[in-house]
Design an enzyme around this catalytic site. Structure first.
Site, PDB file in Angstrom:
ATOM      1  N   TYR A   6      43.019  40.962  46.380  1.00 12.92           N
ATOM      2  CA  TYR A   6      42.987  42.248  47.066  1.00 12.92           C
ATOM      3  C   TYR A   6      41.622  42.914  46.897  1.00 12.92           C
ATOM      4  O   TYR A   6      41.016  43.377  47.866  1.00 12.92           O
ATOM      5  CB  TYR A   6      44.101  43.144  46.540  1.00 12.92           C
ATOM      6  CG  TYR A   6      44.220  44.472  47.239  1.00 12.92           C
ATOM      7  CD1 TYR A   6      44.858  44.571  48.468  1.00 12.92           C
ATOM      8  CD2 TYR A   6      43.702  45.631  46.673  1.00 12.92           C
ATOM      9  CE1 TYR A   6      44.980  45.783  49.115  1.00 12.92           C
ATOM     10  CE2 TYR A   6      43.821  46.853  47.309  1.00 12.92           C
ATOM     11  CZ  TYR A   6      44.462  46.925  48.528  1.00 12.92           C
ATOM     12  OH  TYR A   6      44.564  48.138  49.156  1.00 12.92           O
ATOM     13  N   LYS A  64      38.920  43.708  49.883  1.00 10.69           N
ATOM     14  CA  LYS A  64      38.517  45.077  50.218  1.00 10.69           C
ATOM     15  C   LYS A  64      37.007  45.269  50.049  1.00 10.69           C
ATOM     16  O   LYS A  64      36.389  46.004  50.817  1.00 10.69           O
ATOM     17  CB  LYS A  64      39.308  46.095  49.393  1.00 10.69           C
ATOM     18  CG  LYS A  64      40.764  46.201  49.821  1.00 10.69           C
ATOM     19  CD  LYS A  64      40.896  46.622  51.288  1.00 10.69           C
ATOM     20  CE  LYS A  64      42.327  46.858  51.708  1.00 10.69           C
ATOM     21  NZ  LYS A  64      42.450  47.387  53.070  1.00 10.69           N
TER      22      LYS A  64
END
Length: 154
Positions: free
Chosen positions: A59, A63
């Site tokens: 994640y 990002k």
């Protein structure tokens, strides 16, 4: 939110990159074909677009990559009158966060609210208001806009 992962979880990394980088890139490329000056491309990042925490490598990497995508878009859109930015919500009151933390009890037990200066979660409508403002404001071209109610840095 994201499963706990670390180095070596290639499927989790590929999935996160597909959702947070590949899909927004492809969608933007299609939509930009008909974009006119005054249009905007707004990416939805995360507080973790600029920092990292343990247990969610895929994640975090995705990002961070999305932030790079926005910065590249600024350069590629230079002179077209189209602006772009990343809006980075913090802990937002969504089903995704609630299920990740284990519901109301999990939110209280997780200590998340103690990390937010207002002692509450960001509401989805607050994020939408920020996205709307950013979409109308070419002055924020290339900006990273945090909407997290102020978070304690660890």
């Amino acid at each position: 939110m994201h499963p706990s992962d670390s180095f070596g979880d290639a499927p989790a990394l590929a999935a996160a990159l597909n959702v947070n980088v590949v899909a927004p890139s492809l969608l933007s490329s299609v939509l930009l074909k008909s974009a006119v000056p005054g249009s905007s491309v707004i990416f939805i990042g995360s507080t973790l677009s600029e920092k990292a925490v343990p247990g969610c490598m895929s994640y975090v990497v995705s990002k961070h990559a999305q932030l790079g995508l926005m910065r590249a878009a600024v350069q590629d859109l230079f002179g077209r009158g189209i602006h772009t930015a990343v809006v980075c919500p913090g802990f937002t009151d969504t089903e995704m966060l609630r299920s990740h933390l284990g519901g109301e009890v999990g939110i209280a037990d997780s200590g998340v609210l103690k990390m937010v200066s207002f002692g509450r979660l960001v509401q989805p409508g607050e994020v939408a208001d920020i996205v709307e403002m950013v979409a109308r404001s070419p002055a924020v071209n290339g900006a990273v806009i945090h909407c997290n109610l102020g978070q304690r840095e660890s």
